[in-house]
Design a protein around this motif. Structure first.
Motif, PDB file in Angstrom:
ATOM      1  N   PRO A 185      -7.309  16.584  -8.103  1.00  0.00           N
ATOM      2  CA  PRO A 185      -6.609  15.975  -9.252  1.00  0.00           C
ATOM      3  C   PRO A 185      -5.412  15.093  -8.904  1.00  0.00           C
ATOM      4  CG  PRO A 185      -5.862  18.230  -8.950  1.00  0.00           C
ATOM      5  CD  PRO A 185      -6.906  17.979  -7.880  1.00  0.00           C
ATOM      6  N   HIS A 186      -4.903  15.122  -7.661  1.00  0.00           N
ATOM      7  CA  HIS A 186      -3.593  14.501  -7.433  1.00  0.00           C
ATOM      8  C   HIS A 186      -3.545  13.022  -7.847  1.00  0.00           C
ATOM      9  CE1 HIS A 186       0.341  13.790  -5.798  1.00  0.00           C
ATOM     10  NE2 HIS A 186      -0.106  12.972  -4.867  1.00  0.00           N
ATOM     11  N   HIS A 187      -4.454  12.217  -7.301  1.00  0.00           N
ATOM     12  CA  HIS A 187      -4.383  10.788  -7.618  1.00  0.00           C
ATOM     13  C   HIS A 187      -4.741  10.504  -9.068  1.00  0.00           C
ATOM     14  CE1 HIS A 187      -4.629   9.547  -3.107  1.00  0.00           C
ATOM     15  NE2 HIS A 187      -3.423   9.880  -3.501  1.00  0.00           N
ATOM     16  N   GLU A 188      -5.701  11.238  -9.590  1.00  0.00           N
ATOM     17  CA  GLU A 188      -6.046  11.032 -10.994  1.00  0.00           C
ATOM     18  C   GLU A 188      -4.844  11.349 -11.889  1.00  0.00           C
ATOM     19  OE1 GLU A 188      -8.326   9.487 -12.211  1.00  0.00           O
ATOM     20  OE2 GLU A 188      -8.312  10.015 -14.327  1.00  0.00           O
ATOM     21  N   ASN A 189      -4.105  12.373 -11.528  1.00  0.00           N
ATOM     22  CA  ASN A 189      -2.937  12.750 -12.325  1.00  0.00           C
ATOM     23  C   ASN A 189      -1.786  11.750 -12.173  1.00  0.00           C
ATOM     24  OD1 ASN A 189      -4.362  14.887 -13.260  1.00  0.00           O
ATOM     25  ND2 ASN A 189      -3.311  16.444 -12.034  1.00  0.00           N
ATOM     26  N   GLU A 190      -1.675  11.162 -10.993  1.00  0.00           N
ATOM     27  CA  GLU A 190      -0.697  10.070 -10.836  1.00  0.00           C
ATOM     28  C   GLU A 190      -1.081   8.908 -11.754  1.00  0.00           C
ATOM     29  OE1 GLU A 190      -0.234   8.524  -6.903  1.00  0.00           O
ATOM     30  OE2 GLU A 190      -0.114  10.487  -5.963  1.00  0.00           O
ATOM     31  N   ARG A 191      -2.335   8.527 -11.654  1.00  0.00           N
ATOM     32  CA  ARG A 191      -2.841   7.382 -12.428  1.00  0.00           C
ATOM     33  C   ARG A 191      -2.655   7.625 -13.925  1.00  0.00           C
ATOM     34  NH1 ARG A 191      -7.301   5.140 -14.852  1.00  0.00           N
ATOM     35  NH2 ARG A 191      -8.103   7.237 -15.222  1.00  0.00           N
TER      36      ARG A 191
ATOM     37  N   MET B 261       0.826  -1.218   0.000  1.00  0.00           N
ATOM     38  CA  MET B 261       0.000   0.000   0.000  1.00  0.00           C
ATOM     39  C   MET B 261       0.854   1.260   0.000  1.00  0.00           C
ATOM     40  SD  MET B 261      -1.808  -0.497   3.755  1.00  0.00           S
ATOM     41  CE  MET B 261      -2.581   1.124   3.910  1.00  0.00           C
ATOM     42  N   TYR B 262       0.317   2.257  -0.691  1.00  0.00           N
ATOM     43  CA  TYR B 262       0.996   3.542  -0.802  1.00  0.00           C
ATOM     44  C   TYR B 262       0.017   4.619  -0.349  1.00  0.00           C
ATOM     45  CZ  TYR B 262       3.798   7.348  -2.752  1.00  0.00           C
ATOM     46  OH  TYR B 262       4.568   8.469  -2.907  1.00  0.00           O
ATOM     47  N   VAL B 263       0.455   5.437   0.605  1.00  0.00           N
ATOM     48  CA  VAL B 263      -0.396   6.515   1.122  1.00  0.00           C
ATOM     49  C   VAL B 263       0.373   7.828   0.986  1.00  0.00           C
ATOM     50  CG1 VAL B 263      -1.584   7.411   3.154  1.00  0.00           C
ATOM     51  CG2 VAL B 263      -1.519   4.943   2.742  1.00  0.00           C
ATOM     52  N   CYS B 264      -0.226   8.802   0.301  1.00  0.00           N
ATOM     53  CA  CYS B 264       0.474  10.068   0.080  1.00  0.00           C
ATOM     54  C   CYS B 264       0.743  10.752   1.419  1.00  0.00           C
ATOM     55  CB  CYS B 264      -0.343  10.981  -0.814  1.00  0.00           C
ATOM     56  SG  CYS B 264      -0.453  10.344  -2.482  1.00  0.00           S
ATOM     57  N   GLY B 265       1.997  11.092   1.649  1.00  0.00           N
ATOM     58  CA  GLY B 265       2.393  11.717   2.904  1.00  0.00           C
ATOM     59  C   GLY B 265       2.337  13.233   2.823  1.00  0.00           C
TER      60      GLY B 265
ATOM     61  N   GLU C 110       6.006  12.675  -8.344  1.00  0.00           N
ATOM     62  CA  GLU C 110       6.837  11.924  -7.396  1.00  0.00           C
ATOM     63  C   GLU C 110       6.192  10.611  -6.957  1.00  0.00           C
ATOM     64  OE1 GLU C 110       6.612  13.604  -3.062  1.00  0.00           O
ATOM     65  OE2 GLU C 110       6.518  15.320  -4.398  1.00  0.00           O
ATOM     66  N   CYS C 111       4.879  10.640  -6.694  1.00  0.00           N
ATOM     67  CA  CYS C 111       4.240   9.435  -6.144  1.00  0.00           C
ATOM     68  C   CYS C 111       4.182   8.304  -7.175  1.00  0.00           C
ATOM     69  CB  CYS C 111       2.834   9.746  -5.639  1.00  0.00           C
ATOM     70  SG  CYS C 111       2.841  10.877  -4.237  1.00  0.00           S
ATOM     71  N   VAL C 112       4.089   8.658  -8.462  1.00  0.00           N
ATOM     72  CA  VAL C 112       4.074   7.626  -9.506  1.00  0.00           C
ATOM     73  C   VAL C 112       5.405   6.870  -9.467  1.00  0.00           C
ATOM     74  CG1 VAL C 112       3.767   7.165 -11.961  1.00  0.00           C
ATOM     75  CG2 VAL C 112       2.747   9.224 -10.947  1.00  0.00           C
TER      76      VAL C 112
END
Ligand SMILES: [Zn+2]
Length: 465
Positions: free
Chosen positions: A232-238, A25-29, A207-209
Motif C-alpha cells: 500500500p505505501h505508494h498507493e497511499n502516497e498517491r 526522481m524520488y526513491v523511498c529510502g 512523509e514521502c508525499v
C-alpha cells in the motif's frame, strides 16, 4: 529514448520529462533501525544504475531519497536497548551510508529526514480533513480510501476487490480496511510532536508525499522503490496527493525481489545475512554485477554461490582492464579506474548499450554485450592487433562506468622481483619461438612464487597473487 515499465499503466512507456534535459526522481529510502538488508541493496543499486544511465545520456538528475527516522520499529528497538529513538536512528543511518558507499551508490541530491518535515505533515493531514478525505478516531487520524476514485491503481486492483481481500482486525475502528493512519497519537514514553488532534507522530505514508512535492514539485518525473512498496505505501502516497489536488509522480517504477536461493542466511553457518556481511565476504562490486545480470523487474538470486560466481566474473573484467590499460593510455603505466584517454570507444558497442538500456533497462543484455566485447578484444590482442582491440576495450570501460561498475586496472604497479622479471622475459622469448612447453614451465615457476601471469599485448605481465 528511454522506455520504462510504468506500474500505473502496466505498460512499457517513454519516460517523459517535465522539463527537457532534466529528470526529477524520488526513491523511498530506508527506515533506519537495523542493518541494511539485501533488498535495500537491490533497490539502491537498481535506481543508481538508472540515475547513472540518465546522467550518461546527458540528463541532469535530481535524485531524492528519504530517511525514515521516526517509526514504530525504531521506537521498539530503542525500548529494547534502553535508549532513545534518536540514538537508534542516528546510528543505523550512519551504517546505511557506509553500506551505500561500499556498493558504490551515489549519494542522493537531497536526503530529507521525516523528523524535519513534521510540521508540513501536520498541515497536509489538516488539509485532508478539511477536504473530507480524512477522519479523526480515538487513536489518531485516518485517510478515507474512498475519497480517491481510482484508489488501488498501483495494486492493479479495484477498491472493492482490495477491501474484499483485506484482513479485518475485530477491534479496528477504521471505516474500511483499506483506510490508513495519517497521524498516530503517542502512548506514554513515545516520541511525540504537537498537533491539533493531540501529541503524536505521522503515519509512514505521509512523509514521502510532503518531501517529494517540496523538493521536486508537482508532477515530478519518476517515483520508485521495491515492488513491495507499490501497495500500500505508494498507493497511499498517491491517494493523499490526489485528494489534495496535487499532481503527483508521472511514472512509477518498481524493482523485483531478492531470493536467497534455498540457502539459509546465517552468521553461524558462515554465510552472509545482510548487505554489510555480503560486502565483508565478497568484492562489494559483486552485488552490482548480480543486479545488472538480472532484469530489474525479475527476482535476483543472492547466495554464496552466485556471489562467488560474480566475483570471478569481476576478476576476468579486472584482468581485461589491466590488459587494456596500456593500450588506452599510450603506454603510460598509471592508468586507473575506467580511464580510456586517447582512444575513441567503438561506436557500435555504445549504440548497442544505449539500445538495450532504452528498452526498459535491459541490463542482462548489457552484461552479455560487455563480456562478448571483452572476448573480441582479447582475441584481437592475442592476434597482435592492438589497434583494433583498443576501441573495444575503451567501449567496455565506458559501458561499465555508465552503469557504475568500476573496473580495477591496477593503478599502482607492485615491485616485481628481478628474477621473476627475467623468467617473464624468457617466457616471452619461448612464446615467440612457439616453444609452448617451455613457456608453460616458466609460467608455472612464476606462479609458484605467488604471482599471477597475464598475457598482454606487450608480453607477459605479472601481478601479486
Ligand atoms: Zn515512500
Amino acid at each position: 529514448m528511454l522506455h520504462l515499465f510504468d506500474t500505473a499503466t502496466g505498460t512499457v512507456t517513454p519516460l517523459r520529462r517535465r522539463t527537457p534535459g532534466e529528470v526529477s526522481m524520488y526513491v523511498c529510502g530506508p527506515t533506519v533501525y537495523g542493518p541494511p538488508h539485501l533488498g535495500h541493496g537491490r533497490f539502491a543499486l537498481v535506481f543508481d544504475v538508472l540515475r547513472r544511465y540518465l546522467m550518461w545520456s546527458g540528463d541532469e538528475v535530481v535524485y531524492v531519497s528519504n530517511i525514515t527516522d521516526v517509526d514504530d520499529k525504531i521506537i521498539d528497538r530503542a525500548a529494547a536497548e534502553h535508549t532513545t529513538a534518536d540514538v537508534v536512528a542516528h546510528h543505523w543511518e550512519q551504517m546505511w551510508w557506509q553500506a551505500m558507499d561500499r556498493i558504490g551508490v551515489l549519494r542522493p541530491t537531497h536526503d530529507p529526514h521525516a523528523t524535519a518535515y513534521i510540521a508540513d505533515m501536520v498541515a497536509l493531514v489538516a488539509d485532508l480533513i478539511d477536504r473530507g478525505a480524512a477522519y479523526v478516531l480515538d487513536d489518531g487520524v485516518y485517510f478515507d480510501s474512498s475519497a480517491v476514485a481510482d484508489y488501488g491503481l498501483l495494486a492493479r486492483q479495484s477498491l472493492d476487490s482490495l477491501r474484499a481481500g483485506a484482513r479485518v482486525d475485530v477491534d479496528d475502528a477504521k471505516r474500511s480496511p483499506t483506510d490508513f493512519a495519517l497521524w498516530k497519537l503517542a502512548k506514554p514514553g513515545e516520541p511525540a510532536w504537537p498537533s491539533p488532534w493531540g501529541a503524536g507522530r505521522p503515519g509512514w505514508h505521509t512523509e514521502c508525499v510532503v518531501m517529494s512535492l517540496d523538493l521536486l514539485g508537482d508532477g515530478f518525473d519518476l517515483h520508485g522503490g521495491g515492488a513491495d512498496l507499490a501497495f500500500p505505501h505508494h498507493e497511499n502516497e498517491r491517494a493523499q496527493a490526489m485528494a489534495c489536488g496535487r499532481p503527483f509522480a508521472r511514472h512509477w517504477m518498481h524493482n523485483g525481489f531478492v531470493e536467497v536461493g534455498g540457502e539459509k542466511m546465517s552468521k553461524s553457518l558462515g554465510n552472509f545475512t545482510d548487505l554489510t556481511d555480503l560486502c565483508d565476504r565478497h568484492d562489494p562490486r559483486a552485488y552490482r554485477l548480480l543486479v545488472l545480470r538480472s532484469h530489474y523487474r525479475s527476482p535476483v538470486e543472492v547466495s554464496e554461490a552466485s556471489a562467488t560466481d560474480a566475483t570471478r566474473a569481476l576478476e576476468r573484467l579486472d584482468a581485461f582492464a589491466r590488459r587494456m590499460a596500456p593500450l588506452l593510455s599510450n603506454g603510460s603505466a598509471n592508468v586507473s579506474g575506467n580511464s580510456h584517454a586517447g582512444v575513441t570507444p567503438d561506436p557500435a558497442v555504445l549504440d548497442s548499450f544505449a539500445r538495450a538500456m532504452d528498452d526498459d533497462l535491459d541490463t542482462p543484455a548489457v552484461m552479455d554485450l560487455v563480456f562478448t566485447t571483452v572476448r573480441s578484444a582479447n582475441a584481437l590482442a592475442d592476434a597482435g592487433n592492438a589497434d583494433a582491440a583498443a576501441p573495444l576495450g575503451a567501449a567496455v570501460f565506458v559501458v561499465c562506468e555508465a552503469v557504475g561498475l568500476m573496473l580495477d586496472a591496477g593503478a599502482a604497479d607492485a615491485e616485481v622481483p628481478a628474477e621473476l622479471l627475467e623468467l617473464a622475459r624468457q617466457r616471452d622469448a619461448a612464446r615467440a619461438n612457439r616453444d609452448f612447453a617451455a613457456a608453460d614451465h616458466l609460467r608455472d615457476r612464476i606462479q609458484a612464487a605467488g604471482w599471477v601471469v597475464e598475457d598482454t599485448a606487450d608480453g607477459t605481465a605479472l601481478r601479486p597473487g
